[in-house]
Design an enzyme around this catalytic site. Structure first.
Site, PDB file in Angstrom:
ATOM      1  N   HIS A  13       0.882  -1.197   0.000  1.00 28.42           N
ATOM      2  CA  HIS A  13       0.000   0.000   0.000  1.00 28.42           C
ATOM      3  C   HIS A  13       0.908   1.232   0.000  1.00 28.42           C
ATOM      4  O   HIS A  13       1.492   1.578   1.028  1.00 28.42           O
ATOM      5  CB  HIS A  13      -0.897  -0.003   1.247  1.00 28.42           C
ATOM      6  CG  HIS A  13      -1.853   1.151   1.314  1.00 28.42           C
ATOM      7  ND1 HIS A  13      -3.190   0.984   1.583  1.00 28.42           N
ATOM      8  CD2 HIS A  13      -1.686   2.478   1.154  1.00 28.42           C
ATOM      9  CE1 HIS A  13      -3.794   2.165   1.583  1.00 28.42           C
ATOM     10  NE2 HIS A  13      -2.893   3.099   1.333  1.00 28.42           N
ATOM     11  N   HIS A  15       1.482   5.352  -1.658  1.00 27.91           N
ATOM     12  CA  HIS A  15       1.066   6.531  -2.442  1.00 27.91           C
ATOM     13  C   HIS A  15       2.306   7.189  -3.039  1.00 27.91           C
ATOM     14  O   HIS A  15       3.206   7.590  -2.297  1.00 27.91           O
ATOM     15  CB  HIS A  15       0.356   7.549  -1.548  1.00 27.91           C
ATOM     16  CG  HIS A  15      -0.900   7.032  -0.934  1.00 27.91           C
ATOM     17  ND1 HIS A  15      -2.130   7.147  -1.525  1.00 27.91           N
ATOM     18  CD2 HIS A  15      -1.109   6.353   0.233  1.00 27.91           C
ATOM     19  CE1 HIS A  15      -3.051   6.581  -0.756  1.00 27.91           C
ATOM     20  NE2 HIS A  15      -2.455   6.086   0.314  1.00 27.91           N
ATOM     21  N   LYS A  94      -9.323  -0.513  -5.793  1.00 24.96           N
ATOM     22  CA  LYS A  94      -9.369   0.108  -4.469  1.00 24.96           C
ATOM     23  C   LYS A  94     -10.710   0.757  -4.225  1.00 24.96           C
ATOM     24  O   LYS A  94     -11.183   1.538  -5.046  1.00 24.96           O
ATOM     25  CB  LYS A  94      -8.253   1.164  -4.367  1.00 24.96           C
ATOM     26  CG  LYS A  94      -8.222   1.938  -3.052  1.00 24.96           C
ATOM     27  CD  LYS A  94      -7.806   1.054  -1.888  1.00 24.96           C
ATOM     28  CE  LYS A  94      -7.960   1.780  -0.540  1.00 24.96           C
ATOM     29  NZ  LYS A  94      -6.750   2.452  -0.112  1.00 24.96           N
ATOM     30  N   HIS A 131     -10.498   0.748   1.873  1.00 28.90           N
ATOM     31  CA  HIS A 131     -10.289   1.727   2.944  1.00 28.90           C
ATOM     32  C   HIS A 131     -11.461   1.551   3.900  1.00 28.90           C
ATOM     33  O   HIS A 131     -12.582   1.914   3.582  1.00 28.90           O
ATOM     34  CB  HIS A 131     -10.241   3.158   2.389  1.00 28.90           C
ATOM     35  CG  HIS A 131      -9.971   4.168   3.453  1.00 28.90           C
ATOM     36  ND1 HIS A 131      -8.771   4.843   3.569  1.00 28.90           N
ATOM     37  CD2 HIS A 131     -10.734   4.590   4.502  1.00 28.90           C
ATOM     38  CE1 HIS A 131      -8.813   5.635   4.629  1.00 28.90           C
ATOM     39  NE2 HIS A 131      -9.999   5.510   5.209  1.00 28.90           N
ATOM     40  N   HIS A 169      -4.625  -0.879   5.928  1.00 29.27           N
ATOM     41  CA  HIS A 169      -4.206  -0.119   7.116  1.00 29.27           C
ATOM     42  C   HIS A 169      -5.147  -0.318   8.307  1.00 29.27           C
ATOM     43  O   HIS A 169      -5.826   0.613   8.731  1.00 29.27           O
ATOM     44  CB  HIS A 169      -3.998   1.363   6.813  1.00 29.27           C
ATOM     45  CG  HIS A 169      -5.005   2.019   5.894  1.00 29.27           C
ATOM     46  ND1 HIS A 169      -6.353   1.890   6.058  1.00 29.27           N
ATOM     47  CD2 HIS A 169      -4.840   2.803   4.818  1.00 29.27           C
ATOM     48  CE1 HIS A 169      -6.974   2.585   5.123  1.00 29.27           C
ATOM     49  NE2 HIS A 169      -6.067   3.139   4.345  1.00 29.27           N
ATOM     50  N   ASP A 241       1.482   2.582   3.524  1.00 25.55           N
ATOM     51  CA  ASP A 241       0.600   3.748   3.369  1.00 25.55           C
ATOM     52  C   ASP A 241       1.427   5.032   3.399  1.00 25.55           C
ATOM     53  O   ASP A 241       0.922   6.082   3.799  1.00 25.55           O
ATOM     54  CB  ASP A 241      -0.507   3.759   4.439  1.00 25.55           C
ATOM     55  CG  ASP A 241      -1.626   4.730   4.105  1.00 25.55           C
ATOM     56  OD1 ASP A 241      -1.733   5.158   2.935  1.00 25.55           O
ATOM     57  OD2 ASP A 241      -2.390   5.069   5.024  1.00 25.55           O
TER      58      ASP A 241
HETATM   59  C1  NCD Z   1      -3.648   8.883   2.218  1.00 23.37           C
HETATM   60  C2  NCD Z   1      -3.205   9.936   1.211  1.00 23.37           C
HETATM   61  O1  NCD Z   1      -2.638  10.964   1.618  1.00 23.37           O
HETATM   62  O2  NCD Z   1      -3.417   9.739   0.013  1.00 23.37           O
HETATM   63  N1  NCD Z   1      -3.675   9.477   3.523  1.00 23.37           N
HETATM   64  C3  NCD Z   1      -3.647   8.835   4.701  1.00 23.37           C
HETATM   65  O3  NCD Z   1      -3.788   9.486   5.740  1.00 23.37           O
HETATM   66  N2  NCD Z   1      -3.458   7.542   4.785  1.00 23.37           N
HETATM   67  C4  NCD Z   1      -4.953   8.295   1.814  1.00 23.37           C
HETATM   68  C5  NCD Z   1      -5.316   7.042   2.549  1.00 23.37           C
HETATM   69  O4  NCD Z   1      -4.729   5.987   2.339  1.00 23.37           O
HETATM   70  O5  NCD Z   1      -6.255   7.095   3.362  1.00 23.37           O
HETATM   71 ZN    ZN Z   2      -3.312   5.010   1.750  1.00 28.81          ZN
END
Ligand code: NCD
Ligand code: ZN
Length: 339
Positions: A13, A15, A94, A131, A169, A241
């Site tokens: 996971h 970003h 997702k 999520h 998460h 995450d």
């Molecule tokens: C994530 C993001 O910034 O894209 N933020 C987070 O707090 N985890 C999005 C997510 O996975 O919820």
């Molecule tokens: Zn995330």
């Protein structure tokens, strides 16, 4: 134990964003073999063609083996999802409940409107990553994950028993218990939820770099997550995450949600597993359980972690005129990845 050689880990996971931010953060995940790349760009990645083009940008930015995802909306075309998976463009879809987190406005409000896609995914073996938070304004933010389990996940599982699910998460003992009660469901756990609880974020001053969603919970939940991660149970595996936001957006009157941990995730995890006297189970959590869940081979090379001097990680990385602040647990870490 002062040195540990294990199969190369993956991040289930991650970003990476797009454009300048993508170019700045992609190299920070270099110790990971593969990573599931989240689709919550602005606008989100909603078609197979968009996922293929985003995959090419991720590879060009320096992360060689991305596993792409599609962002499920109420107008997602089931045929496109199944085709993108059959073509090897995407690994999973997702689901964000609308409004749950950063860039989730196009997510799902009415689950009836995604029934056909979920049915097609179930038949074709396309995994769904969730999520897991309800978004109703009347539900307390600390209860949103637990309510999601009874209100959304239990009925969804009953309606689609063969749909491959990853609860992303997880942050509560309720989620850990739910996953254990449903064999075959996978769950990712982040670095920050293993290292911190809401006191770390809120007691003695409010620390925006600890703010992410789902929000850090009380210490008893942190204990349950540490137990699950270090237990050796194959349903639990790493999804960092890691979610970069410019420092100014974190250090703000309305702080963006997300902790940036990609750079030092592995030393932080070695620290946690050593504290739990479970270093022998780190490889399962970061390198073996995830591939098994997704039906993929484990990586064929290894990495070595060693314990020594205080890990000297930067406070921030530069991102083309902006900066991204690293998650700092607030105490020394002595593990390093041997490059
Ligand atoms: C994530 C993001 O910034 O894209 N933020 C987070 O707090 N985890 C999005 C997510 O996975 O919820
Ligand atoms: Zn995330």
């Amino acid at each position: 134990m002062n040195s540990l050689t294990i199969r190369r880990p993956d991040d289930w996971h991650l970003h990476l964003r797009d454009g300048d931010m993508l170019r700045a953060v992609a190299p920070e995940s270099r110790h990971f073999g593969r990573a599931i790349i989240m689709p919550n760009l602005v606008p989100p990645v909603v078609t197979g063609a968009q996922a293929a083009s985003y995959r090419d940008r991720v590879i060009a930015a320096g992360f060689a083996r991305p596993l792409m995802t599609l962002y499920l909306t109420e107008t997602t075309d089931p045929t496109d999802v199944v085709q993108a998976h059959a073509d090897g463009i995407i690994t999973a879809v997702k689901l964000y409940p609308a409004g749950a987190t950063t860039n989730s406005a196009s997510g799902v409000s009415n689950f009836e409107n995604v029934r056909d896609v979920l049915t097609a995914m179930e038949a074709a073996g396309v995994p769904l990553c969730l999520h897991g938070e309800v978004t109703d304004a009347d539900i307390d933010i600390f209860d949103r994950e637990a309510r999601f389990l009874d209100r959304v996940l239990t009925p969804l599982r009953a309606a689609h028993p063969d749909l491959k699910l990853t609860l992303e998460h997880v942050t509560t003992s309720e989620a850990v218990d739910w996953v254990r009660a449903h064999p075959g469901v996978g769950a990712t756990i982040t670095v920050q939820h293993l290292m911190a609880n809401r006191n770390d974020m809120l007691a003695g001053g409010m620390r925006p770099h600890f703010y992410c969603l789902p929000i850090l919970k009380r210490g008893t939940h942190q204990t349950a997550l540490r137990q699950a991660a270090t237990s050796g149970e194959a349903q639990f595996f790493l999804g960092t995450d890691s979610a970069p936001h410019p420092t100014h957006a974190k250090e703000s009157a309305c702080c963006s949600a997300g902790c940036f941990t990609a750079t030092h995730a592995l030393p932080l995890l070695a620290h946690v597993f050593e504290e739990e006297d479970a270093l022998d189970r780190l490889e399962g959590f970061i390198s073996l359980h995830g591939p098994a869940h997704y039906g993929l081979p484990v990586n064929d090379d290894t990495i070595t972690l060693s314990k020594g001097s205080h890990l000297d990680f930067p406070a921030r990385i530069e991102a083309y005129g902006q900066s991204v602040t690293l998650f700092d647990p607030g105490h020394p870490i002595h593990w390093h990845v041997v490059d």
